[in-house]
Design a protein around this motif. Structure first.
Motif, PDB file in Angstrom:
ATOM      1  N   VAL A  72       0.853  -1.178   0.000  1.00 31.10           N
ATOM      2  CA  VAL A  72       0.000   0.000   0.000  1.00 31.10           C
ATOM      3  C   VAL A  72       0.892   1.232   0.000  1.00 31.10           C
ATOM      4  O   VAL A  72       1.787   1.361   0.834  1.00 31.10           O
ATOM      5  CB  VAL A  72      -0.932   0.023   1.234  1.00 31.10           C
ATOM      6  N   VAL A  73       0.637   2.124  -0.962  1.00 34.40           N
ATOM      7  CA  VAL A  73       1.392   3.364  -1.069  1.00 34.40           C
ATOM      8  C   VAL A  73       0.396   4.515  -1.027  1.00 34.40           C
ATOM      9  O   VAL A  73      -0.597   4.504  -1.750  1.00 34.40           O
ATOM     10  CB  VAL A  73       2.197   3.420  -2.387  1.00 34.40           C
ATOM     11  N   ARG A  74       0.674   5.490  -0.165  1.00 30.75           N
ATOM     12  CA  ARG A  74      -0.180   6.673  -0.071  1.00 30.75           C
ATOM     13  C   ARG A  74       0.566   7.864  -0.650  1.00 30.75           C
ATOM     14  O   ARG A  74       1.750   8.045  -0.394  1.00 30.75           O
ATOM     15  CB  ARG A  74      -0.541   6.965   1.380  1.00 30.75           C
ATOM     16  N   SER A  75      -0.160   8.657  -1.427  1.00 31.07           N
ATOM     17  CA  SER A  75       0.408   9.867  -2.007  1.00 31.07           C
ATOM     18  C   SER A  75      -0.614  10.979  -1.874  1.00 31.07           C
ATOM     19  O   SER A  75      -1.790  10.790  -2.207  1.00 31.07           O
ATOM     20  CB  SER A  75       0.753   9.646  -3.478  1.00 31.07           C
ATOM     21  N   HIS A  76      -0.186  12.118  -1.383  1.00 31.20           N
ATOM     22  CA  HIS A  76      -1.124  13.226  -1.219  1.00 31.20           C
ATOM     23  C   HIS A  76      -1.497  13.831  -2.562  1.00 31.20           C
ATOM     24  O   HIS A  76      -2.631  14.233  -2.774  1.00 31.20           O
ATOM     25  CB  HIS A  76      -0.542  14.295  -0.297  1.00 31.20           C
ATOM     26  N   THR A  77      -0.557  13.876  -3.493  1.00 32.45           N
ATOM     27  CA  THR A  77      -0.852  14.440  -4.807  1.00 32.45           C
ATOM     28  C   THR A  77      -1.269  13.331  -5.758  1.00 32.45           C
ATOM     29  O   THR A  77      -0.840  12.188  -5.642  1.00 32.45           O
ATOM     30  CB  THR A  77       0.365  15.173  -5.398  1.00 32.45           C
ATOM     31  N   SER A  78      -2.112  13.686  -6.722  1.00 26.30           N
ATOM     32  CA  SER A  78      -2.606  12.695  -7.678  1.00 26.30           C
ATOM     33  C   SER A  78      -2.104  12.998  -9.080  1.00 26.30           C
ATOM     34  O   SER A  78      -2.793  12.762 -10.062  1.00 26.30           O
ATOM     35  CB  SER A  78      -4.130  12.672  -7.651  1.00 26.30           C
ATOM     36  N   SER A  79      -0.885  13.490  -9.175  1.00 27.86           N
ATOM     37  CA  SER A  79      -0.327  13.858 -10.474  1.00 27.86           C
ATOM     38  C   SER A  79       0.303  12.645 -11.156  1.00 27.86           C
ATOM     39  O   SER A  79       0.576  11.618 -10.531  1.00 27.86           O
ATOM     40  CB  SER A  79       0.730  14.953 -10.298  1.00 27.86           C
TER      41      SER A  79
END
Length: 92
Positions: A72-79
């Motif tokens: 599971v990888v979390r990223s605040h930006t969705s670019s």
């Protein structure tokens, strides 16, 4: 390798899938919940774009991934750049 992306922008779904195919990954993208999040299946990598997704969708996705061998990888930006960095790190 299979990738499930939860969140992100609806207009970028095709770009997310195209980028994943460049890394030889099959992608399912859920930019928003339609009648609840369907089962995510058994992906190798779960990407959560936390800036554009509800807490309820995050909980549903994490509950589906619980007890399975899913990164599971979390990223605040969705670019696209953020997704590319994630795939560079985990798909190669």
């Amino acid at each position: 390798m299979s990738v499930v992306i939860v969140g992100g922008n609806e207009c970028m779904v095709r770009q997310y899938k195209d980028l994943c195919s460049e890394y030889n990954c099959k992608a399912k993208v859920y930019p928003k919940a339609l009648n609840g999040l369907r089962s995510i299946g058994k992906p190798d990598l779960l990407v959560l774009f936390t800036g554009t997704v509800s807490h309820k969708m995050v909980r549903c996705a994490l509950n589906d991934a619980k007890g399975r061998d899913v990164r599971v990888v979390r990223s605040h930006t969705s670019s696209i750049a953020a997704l590319k960095n994630i795939l560079e790190e985990h798909a190669r």
